[in-house]
Design a protein around this motif. Structure first.
Motif, PDB file in Angstrom:
ATOM      1  N   PRO A  53       0.956  -1.250   0.058  1.00  0.00           N
ATOM      2  CA  PRO A  53       0.022  -0.259   0.095  1.00  0.00           C
ATOM      3  C   PRO A  53       0.810   1.233  -0.157  1.00  0.00           C
ATOM      4  O   PRO A  53       1.921   1.229   0.380  1.00  0.00           O
ATOM      5  N   ILE A  54       0.609   2.458  -0.782  1.00  0.00           N
ATOM      6  CA  ILE A  54       1.273   3.421  -0.843  1.00  0.00           C
ATOM      7  C   ILE A  54       1.652   3.965   0.711  1.00  0.00           C
ATOM      8  O   ILE A  54       2.839   4.521   0.923  1.00  0.00           O
ATOM      9  N   GLU A  55       0.892   3.885   1.419  1.00  0.00           N
ATOM     10  CA  GLU A  55       0.968   4.429   2.752  1.00  0.00           C
ATOM     11  C   GLU A  55       2.283   3.738   3.542  1.00  0.00           C
ATOM     12  O   GLU A  55       2.920   4.380   4.691  1.00  0.00           O
ATOM     13  N   ARG A  56       2.612   2.708   3.020  1.00  0.00           N
ATOM     14  CA  ARG A  56       3.673   1.863   3.467  1.00  0.00           C
ATOM     15  C   ARG A  56       5.210   2.400   2.648  1.00  0.00           C
ATOM     16  O   ARG A  56       6.220   1.829   2.970  1.00  0.00           O
ATOM     17  N   GLY A  57       4.941   3.473   2.123  1.00  0.00           N
ATOM     18  CA  GLY A  57       6.017   3.955   1.474  1.00  0.00           C
ATOM     19  C   GLY A  57       7.344   4.037   2.034  1.00  0.00           C
ATOM     20  O   GLY A  57       8.486   3.684   1.699  1.00  0.00           O
ATOM     21  N   PRO A  58       7.387   5.105   3.270  1.00  0.00           N
ATOM     22  CA  PRO A  58       8.594   5.173   3.957  1.00  0.00           C
ATOM     23  C   PRO A  58       9.427   4.138   4.310  1.00  0.00           C
ATOM     24  O   PRO A  58      10.419   3.763   3.990  1.00  0.00           O
ATOM     25  N   GLU A  59       8.696   2.952   4.999  1.00  0.00           N
ATOM     26  CA  GLU A  59       9.486   1.849   5.243  1.00  0.00           C
ATOM     27  C   GLU A  59       9.951   0.895   4.106  1.00  0.00           C
ATOM     28  O   GLU A  59      10.953   0.484   4.200  1.00  0.00           O
ATOM     29  N   VAL A  60       8.920   1.080   3.136  1.00  0.00           N
ATOM     30  CA  VAL A  60       9.394   0.165   1.932  1.00  0.00           C
ATOM     31  C   VAL A  60      10.899   0.425   1.284  1.00  0.00           C
ATOM     32  O   VAL A  60      11.717   0.034   0.899  1.00  0.00           O
ATOM     33  N   LEU A  61      10.433   2.028   1.183  1.00  0.00           N
ATOM     34  CA  LEU A  61      11.480   2.698   0.223  1.00  0.00           C
ATOM     35  C   LEU A  61      12.965   2.618   1.119  1.00  0.00           C
ATOM     36  O   LEU A  61      13.933   2.581   0.542  1.00  0.00           O
ATOM     37  N   HIS A  62      12.930   2.753   2.455  1.00  0.00           N
ATOM     38  CA  HIS A  62      14.113   2.628   3.230  1.00  0.00           C
ATOM     39  C   HIS A  62      14.768   1.404   3.202  1.00  0.00           C
ATOM     40  O   HIS A  62      15.868   1.370   3.316  1.00  0.00           O
ATOM     41  N   ALA A  63      13.914   0.430   3.193  1.00  0.00           N
ATOM     42  CA  ALA A  63      14.574  -0.979   3.317  1.00  0.00           C
ATOM     43  C   ALA A  63      15.119  -1.295   1.962  1.00  0.00           C
ATOM     44  O   ALA A  63      16.012  -2.022   1.925  1.00  0.00           O
ATOM     45  N   TRP A  64      14.478  -0.663   0.868  1.00  0.00           N
ATOM     46  CA  TRP A  64      15.039  -0.852  -0.666  1.00  0.00           C
ATOM     47  C   TRP A  64      16.336  -0.147  -0.763  1.00  0.00           C
ATOM     48  O   TRP A  64      17.250  -0.605  -1.275  1.00  0.00           O
ATOM     49  N   ARG A  65      16.510   0.935  -0.130  1.00  0.00           N
ATOM     50  CA  ARG A  65      17.564   1.718  -0.214  1.00  0.00           C
ATOM     51  C   ARG A  65      18.849   0.929   0.604  1.00  0.00           C
ATOM     52  O   ARG A  65      20.119   0.908   0.031  1.00  0.00           O
ATOM     53  N   GLU A  66      18.563   0.444   1.729  1.00  0.00           N
ATOM     54  CA  GLU A  66      19.502  -0.345   2.326  1.00  0.00           C
ATOM     55  C   GLU A  66      20.006  -1.753   1.547  1.00  0.00           C
ATOM     56  O   GLU A  66      21.379  -1.800   1.472  1.00  0.00           O
ATOM     57  N   LEU A  67      18.961  -2.139   1.008  1.00  0.00           N
ATOM     58  CA  LEU A  67      19.321  -3.387  -0.079  1.00  0.00           C
ATOM     59  C   LEU A  67      20.421  -2.585  -1.102  1.00  0.00           C
ATOM     60  O   LEU A  67      21.358  -3.233  -1.324  1.00  0.00           O
ATOM     61  N   THR A  68      20.192  -1.585  -1.622  1.00  0.00           N
ATOM     62  CA  THR A  68      20.739  -1.090  -2.844  1.00  0.00           C
ATOM     63  C   THR A  68      22.231  -0.756  -2.349  1.00  0.00           C
ATOM     64  O   THR A  68      22.965  -0.417  -3.121  1.00  0.00           O
ATOM     65  N   GLN A  69      22.246  -0.498  -0.934  1.00  0.00           N
ATOM     66  CA  GLN A  69      23.436   0.144  -0.557  1.00  0.00           C
ATOM     67  C   GLN A  69      24.342  -1.092  -0.046  1.00  0.00           C
ATOM     68  O   GLN A  69      25.400  -0.571   0.265  1.00  0.00           O
TER      69      GLN A  69
END
Ligand SMILES: Cc1cc2nc3c(=O)[nH]c(=O)nc-3n(C[C@H](O)[C@H](O)[C@H](O)COP(=O)(O)OP(=O)(O)OC[C@H]3O[C@@H](n4cnc5c(N)ncnc54)[C@H](O)[C@@H]3O)c2cc1C
Length: 477
Positions: free
Chosen positions: A220-236
């Motif tokens: 759900p779009i409301e979970r954007g902050p946690e999802v995108l931060h987890a994704w950022r950690e993966l990419t880094q």
């Protein structure tokens, strides 16, 4: 139209019967249309070339009349093209030949071919190409821009896997550019854009790949902050080049083409594209799956499916958008991005994505062309539908707000293929490459006859005809 303009126009149409449409023709509105329906192209004439000889004829006629020539495959990149009133729009959509050489692992592709045609022909021989996210983007326009595929972390830019390019130069000559013939031109065309001639065919390297492990994690779009931060950690983390991921917000329009379960709804999504053993990808993607997506479509697919996974529109649409490249995506920058692009966006765009770059994209190799590498960690692309003229300003304002949110982390370089507005051309390449491109442009087209959506000016460009379009001129040289 004056009598002399009329006679010039009839010279154009009689030189290429059935292939030139002028503004007085009832078919002009259809002929001048670009894939991006929001762009109102008003050229001096539209020519539909069917062969390299037609292209050469158009170039020579344009020179005779003091006009420019702008090549267009589909019009996906028509946004930055600018005024065309002193230009013949040369459409290549009738040049559709594709031939695959399985032994050499190459594809020879004519100028009007779109990606799905190549991908499907290659797949029949167990081979894969390096297309972007859209099945109907033109192969030539995409590749001249650089060509950012979902396999790019593994293989680099598509432009750096080109074997040869056939083109008509500004003096009407048919030229083959490859590492041995016209090496400067060959270098410039690979990532330097469409300023150096009208490409009639391109020879691409293919890869022995039949399947990928790919799909989407939907939240759900409301979970954007946690999802995108987890994704950022993966990419880094220390990721293999075989895995490419995209972090993205989607606001899907309520139209019949969108499948019912997601139609008219908003999501934060993670796209994943992996080459190799799915078990390795599953290990890497575990932290994202732990967040409990609404749906997980990641599975083994045949290569042609990758061109539809990103859900780009497969027919012309009225779109407004732009891009930006990001270096070192900090948590603060990601927060700012999520704030402006996610659930609380003032004006939701259709799609706002961050594509993970790096891997082979960062490695410059001596044999590479003008765009040797993408020197950034992520490419941002934002797009909204301009389905009515009054939407143009809100879409543009919102795209600019997303760019502004990422500005503190922006890279110096901009990727030409994601630049949908006119931008400082020098930002597309290294300073050294830009100067070399200008020298090559000056050598092959000193009169600036060939117009591109992201032009490289010769060192001293001549004045244009402007309002006198279609009046015959003495050749400039
Ligand atoms: C929905 C969508 C998805 C996209 N996805 C990706 C992606 O995943 N990766 C990526 O890298 N890019 C992507 N792009 C950007 C796209 O690659 C560029 O806009 C590209 O230039 C489009 O090429 P075209 O031929 O389809 O468009 P056109 O508008 O026809 O061409 C764009 C420019 O290319 C040049 N050109 C085209 N044909 C010729 C020719 N025969 N000779 C000389 N010059 C020529 C001209 O300068 C022209 O102005 C996407 C764009 C859209 C709209």
């Amino acid at each position: 139209m004056s009598a002399s303009q009329l006679s010039s126009a009839s010279r154009l149409t009689s030189a290429l019967p059935g292939k030139v449409v002028i503004p007085e023709d009832v078919r002009f509105d259809e002929a001048r249309r670009a894939w991006n329906l929001a762009i109102d192209q008003r050229p001096a004439a539209v020519a539909f070339a069917e062969s390299p000889q037609d292209v050469a004829a158009v170039v020579l006629l344009a020179r005779e009349f003091g006009l420019g020539v702008a090549a267009q495959g589909t019009g996906h990149g028509a946004g930055p093209l600018g005024p065309l009133e002193d230009t013949i729009l040369l459409k290549t959509e009738r040049m559709r030949g594709v031939s695959i050489d399985p032994a050499r692992r190459t594809a020879r592709v004519e100028a009007g071919v779109t990606w799905l045609e190549v991908v499907e022909a290659a797949a029949q021989q167990g081979l894969a190409a390096l297309p972007g996210s859209s099945p109907d983007v033109g192969v030539v326009g995409y590749t001249l821009a650089g060509g950012l595929s979902f396999l790019a972390r593994k293989y680099g830019l598509a432009a750096n896997h080109v074997r040869a390019i056939e083109l008509v130069t500004a003096d009407g000559s048919l030229v083959r550019a490859d590492p041995e013939n016209e090496p400067d031109l060959f270098w410039a065309l690979r990532g330097g854009g469409g300023s150096f001639g009208v490409v009639t065919a391109i020879e691409l390297e293919l890869f022995p790949i039949t399947q990928a492990y790919a799909g989407i994690l939907w939240y759900p779009i409301e979970r954007g902050p946690e999802v995108l931060h987890a994704w950022r950690e993966l990419t880094q983390s220390d990721l293999p080049d075989e895995l490419t991921t995209v972090g993205r917000f989607l606001n899907l329009p309520p139209i019949p083409e969108i499948p019912e379960p997601v139609r008219g709804k908003s999501f934060a999504i993670i796209e994943a594209y992996h080459l190799g053993d799915p078990v390795h990808a599953d290990d890497l993607l575990a932290p994202l799956r732990t967040l409990g997506p609404l749906n997980d479509t990641i599975t083994t697919v045949q290569m042609p499916a990758l061109t539809q996974m990103h859900m780009d529109p497969e027919r012309p649409v009225p779109a407004g958008g732009d891009g930006l490249m990001v270096d070192h995506l900090t948590t603060e920058a990601l927060d700012a991005f999520v704030e402006v692009a996610g659930a609380h966006a003032q004006f939701p765009l259709t799609s706002i994505e961050l594509r993970h770059l790096g891997g082979e994209l960062r490695r410059k190799r001596p044999e590479h062309g003008a765009l040797a590498s993408l020197d950034a960690d992520y490419a941002m692309g934002a797009v909204g539908m301009v389905s009515a003229p009054e939407l143009e300003v809100p879409v543009r304002t919102q795209v600019e707000a997303v760019q502004a949110a990422l500005a503190p982390s922006a890279a110096r370089q901009m990727y030409l293929g994601f630049a949908e507005t006119q931008q400082d051309a020098a930002t597309f390449w290294t300073e050294q490459a830009y100067h070399r491109l200008r020298r090559i442009k000056t050598a092959v087209d000193p009169d600036d006859l060939i117009h591109s959506n992201h032009p490289i000016p010769p060192t001293s460009p001549p004045p244009r005809n402007g309002a006198d379009a279609l009046l015959p001129r003495a050749p400039r040289r």
